[in-house]
Motif scaffolding. Structure first.
Motif, mmCIF file in Angstrom:
data_model
loop_
_atom_site.group_PDB
_atom_site.id
_atom_site.type_symbol
_atom_site.label_atom_id
_atom_site.label_comp_id
_atom_site.label_asym_id
_atom_site.label_seq_id
_atom_site.Cartn_x
_atom_site.Cartn_y
_atom_site.Cartn_z
ATOM 1 N N GLY A 217 -90.314 44.360 23.542
ATOM 2 C CA GLY A 217 -90.492 44.217 25.338
ATOM 3 C C GLY A 217 -91.102 42.208 25.512
ATOM 4 N N CYS A 218 -89.857 41.919 24.322
ATOM 5 C CA CYS A 218 -90.437 40.299 24.469
ATOM 6 C C CYS A 218 -89.380 39.656 24.655
ATOM 7 N N LEU A 219 -89.779 38.618 25.926
ATOM 8 C CA LEU A 219 -88.202 37.828 26.044
ATOM 9 C C LEU A 219 -87.411 36.512 25.118
ATOM 10 N N TYR A 220 -86.512 37.217 24.674
ATOM 11 C CA TYR A 220 -85.983 36.232 23.889
ATOM 12 C C TYR A 220 -85.025 35.754 24.554
ATOM 13 N N VAL A 221 -84.687 34.127 24.485
ATOM 14 C CA VAL A 221 -83.580 32.866 24.842
ATOM 15 C C VAL A 221 -82.444 32.281 23.623
ATOM 16 N N PRO A 222 -81.396 33.073 22.971
ATOM 17 C CA PRO A 222 -81.220 32.949 21.888
ATOM 18 C C PRO A 222 -80.563 31.719 22.052
ATOM 19 N N ASP A 223 -80.879 30.001 23.402
ATOM 20 C CA ASP A 223 -79.938 29.083 23.536
ATOM 21 C C ASP A 223 -80.994 28.548 21.914
ATOM 22 N N TYR A 224 -82.287 28.668 22.273
ATOM 23 C CA TYR A 224 -83.037 27.900 21.621
ATOM 24 C C TYR A 224 -84.247 28.760 20.310
ATOM 25 N N ASP A 225 -83.130 29.690 20.362
ATOM 26 C CA ASP A 225 -84.150 31.085 19.618
ATOM 27 C C ASP A 225 -85.294 31.388 19.545
ATOM 28 N N ALA A 226 -86.228 31.819 20.661
ATOM 29 C CA ALA A 226 -87.428 31.135 21.516
ATOM 30 C C ALA A 226 -87.291 32.343 22.095
ATOM 31 N N CYS A 227 -88.219 33.293 21.052
ATOM 32 C CA CYS A 227 -88.461 34.959 21.367
ATOM 33 C C CYS A 227 -90.063 34.641 21.911
ATOM 34 N N PHE A 228 -90.562 34.991 23.683
ATOM 35 C CA PHE A 228 -91.679 34.957 23.699
ATOM 36 C C PHE A 228 -92.411 36.386 23.461
ATOM 37 N N ALA A 229 -93.278 35.851 23.019
ATOM 38 C CA ALA A 229 -94.558 37.437 23.093
ATOM 39 C C ALA A 229 -95.359 38.492 24.209
ATOM 40 N N MET A 230 -95.280 37.632 25.119
ATOM 41 C CA MET A 230 -95.617 38.283 26.530
ATOM 42 C C MET A 230 -96.339 39.219 26.184
ATOM 43 N N PRO A 231 -97.618 39.037 25.428
ATOM 44 C CA PRO A 231 -99.141 39.799 26.230
ATOM 45 C C PRO A 231 -99.188 40.382 27.192
ATOM 46 N N THR A 232 -100.027 41.494 27.910
ATOM 47 C CA THR A 232 -101.108 41.239 28.782
ATOM 48 C C THR A 232 -101.870 39.960 29.575
ATOM 49 N N ASP A 233 -101.405 40.246 30.600
ATOM 50 C CA ASP A 233 -101.655 39.021 31.396
ATOM 51 C C ASP A 233 -100.906 37.778 30.211
ATOM 52 N N SER A 234 -100.004 37.242 30.618
ATOM 53 C CA SER A 234 -99.306 36.234 29.838
ATOM 54 C C SER A 234 -98.560 36.388 31.165
ATOM 55 N N LEU A 235 -97.710 35.214 31.464
ATOM 56 C CA LEU A 235 -97.051 33.895 32.769
ATOM 57 C C LEU A 235 -95.368 33.425 31.631
ATOM 58 N N LEU A 236 -94.995 33.553 32.354
ATOM 59 C CA LEU A 236 -93.639 32.528 31.762
ATOM 60 C C LEU A 236 -92.751 32.407 33.122
ATOM 61 N N LEU A 237 -93.110 30.638 33.622
ATOM 62 C CA LEU A 237 -92.546 29.866 34.175
ATOM 63 C C LEU A 237 -91.028 29.902 33.883
ATOM 64 N N TYR A 238 -89.726 29.805 34.352
ATOM 65 C CA TYR A 238 -88.680 29.724 33.492
ATOM 66 C C TYR A 238 -87.790 29.799 34.373
ATOM 67 N N PRO A 239 -86.340 29.278 34.630
ATOM 68 C CA PRO A 239 -84.878 28.771 35.106
ATOM 69 C C PRO A 239 -84.312 30.337 35.035
ATOM 70 N N ALA A 240 -84.087 30.876 34.978
ATOM 71 C CA ALA A 240 -83.870 32.178 34.393
ATOM 72 C C ALA A 240 -81.852 32.190 34.890
ATOM 73 N N TRP A 241 -81.776 31.247 35.601
ATOM 74 C CA TRP A 241 -80.301 31.338 35.921
ATOM 75 C C TRP A 241 -79.683 30.156 35.239
ATOM 76 N N ARG A 242 -80.738 29.395 34.230
ATOM 77 C CA ARG A 242 -80.664 28.783 32.546
ATOM 78 C C ARG A 242 -79.329 28.851 31.886
ATOM 79 N N ASN A 243 -80.626 29.415 31.226
ATOM 80 C CA ASN A 243 -80.392 30.149 29.884
ATOM 81 C C ASN A 243 -79.547 32.135 30.146
ATOM 82 N N VAL A 244 -79.515 32.048 28.889
ATOM 83 C CA VAL A 244 -78.270 33.919 28.727
ATOM 84 C C VAL A 244 -80.058 34.456 27.897
ATOM 85 N N HIS A 245 -80.673 35.287 28.515
ATOM 86 C CA HIS A 245 -82.097 35.805 28.109
ATOM 87 C C HIS A 245 -81.026 37.734 28.054
ATOM 88 N N ALA A 246 -82.509 38.023 26.715
ATOM 89 C CA ALA A 246 -82.677 39.659 26.917
ATOM 90 C C ALA A 246 -83.819 39.858 26.957
#
Length: 269
Positions: A214-243
């Motif tokens: 259940g981690c957010l992965y942005v392949p354009d940067y090979d960045a995979c966010f850990a997303m533990p409880t009480d984490s917050l990601l502010l990100y332009p979701a229109w900008r890059n493909v993600h899953a």
């Protein structure tokens, strides 16, 4: 507390929209500013409780309400549930064996001419009395997101306020967003949020209990966010493909929730 600067490097990849993401080990775990060369793209806060206790406490109310039967849900029948039913299991057993997934949308819903609904409206959840606490907690949280953005990314706060200024107040959810979706155990395939207003950030808040992935992965940067409880990601979701990487409950009742705020272009005048 201290945020590091993370320089995200562009990489080649062959990810296709609509394809599923496999399990990927998270490689972004610390709170950080996310840079693409000189451009500040977003921020990741690994423990909101430390710096923004008010936001964390209101979000925990929202999450508890979302998990309760007071908030109506749209159930997603998973492919694995359907496959088990096909193989002869009862639907009830298949649901126990598979991962139940559901979501709730609040705030505004854009016109959908394809569904023969050519006008925007408010989510029907707003008419449900038992959901009032959930909606109120999410609304207060949306306002707290303005505080976080203003402190850590004042330039982005200004451009987001400008970007949504063309939306009629009645369609707004907080100052920065039009809508919100809360997801229970949903790992979205590769996509871009093309319906979002450009130059806006999504706010993605995570809760998890006895679950991996259940981690957010942005392949354009090979960045995979850990997303533990009480984490917050502010990100332009229109900008890059993600899953979202597959969610695997480690115990009965394990889950991973994402409570997401976003601004839709369908409401621009």
């Amino acid at each position: 507390s201290r945020m590091i600067n993370l320089q995200m490097q562009k990489v080649e990849h062959s990810r296709k929209i609509g394809s599923r993401c496999e399990y990927i080990k998270p490689n972004v775990k610390e709170s950080c500013y996310l840079y693409d060369e000189d451009e500040l793209v977003g921020i990741y806060i690994s423990d909101v409780k430390k710096d923004y206790p008010k936001l964390a406490s209101v979000m925990s109310i929202a999450n508890a309400e979302f998990l309760s039967d007071r908030v109506p849900k749209t159930l997603l029948e998973r492919a694995d549930v359907m496959a088990k039913v096909k193989a002869g299991m009862t639907r009830a057993d298949a649901k126990k064996a598979g991962t139940v997934q559901y979501s709730t949308i609040i705030g505004s819903i854009p016109p959908k001419p394809l569904m023969r609904r050519a006008y925007p409206n408010r989510s029907s959840v707003h008419a449900v009395k038992s959901a009032k606490t959930f909606i109120k907690a999410m609304l207060v949280s949306a306002k707290e997101m303005s505080v976080v953005m203003g402190e850590l990314m004042p330039g982005h706060l200004k451009s987001q306020l400008e970007a949504v200024s063309g939306v009629d107040d009645k369609w707004m959810f907080g100052e920065l967003f039009t809508s919100s979706i809360s997801n229970f155990n949903i790992s979205a395939p590769f996509h871009r949020d093309t319906a979002n207003i450009k130059q806006t950030l999504n706010a993605i808040y995570t809760y998890r209990h006895n679950s991996n992935g259940g981690c957010l992965y942005v392949p354009d940067y090979d960045a995979c966010f850990a997303m533990p409880t009480d984490s917050l990601l502010l990100y332009p979701a229109w900008r890059n493909v993600h899953a979202v990487t597959p969610i695997e409950p480690t115990h009965q009742g394990g889950y991973r929730n994402s409570l997401v705020f976003y601004a839709l272009a369908g409401f621009l005048k």
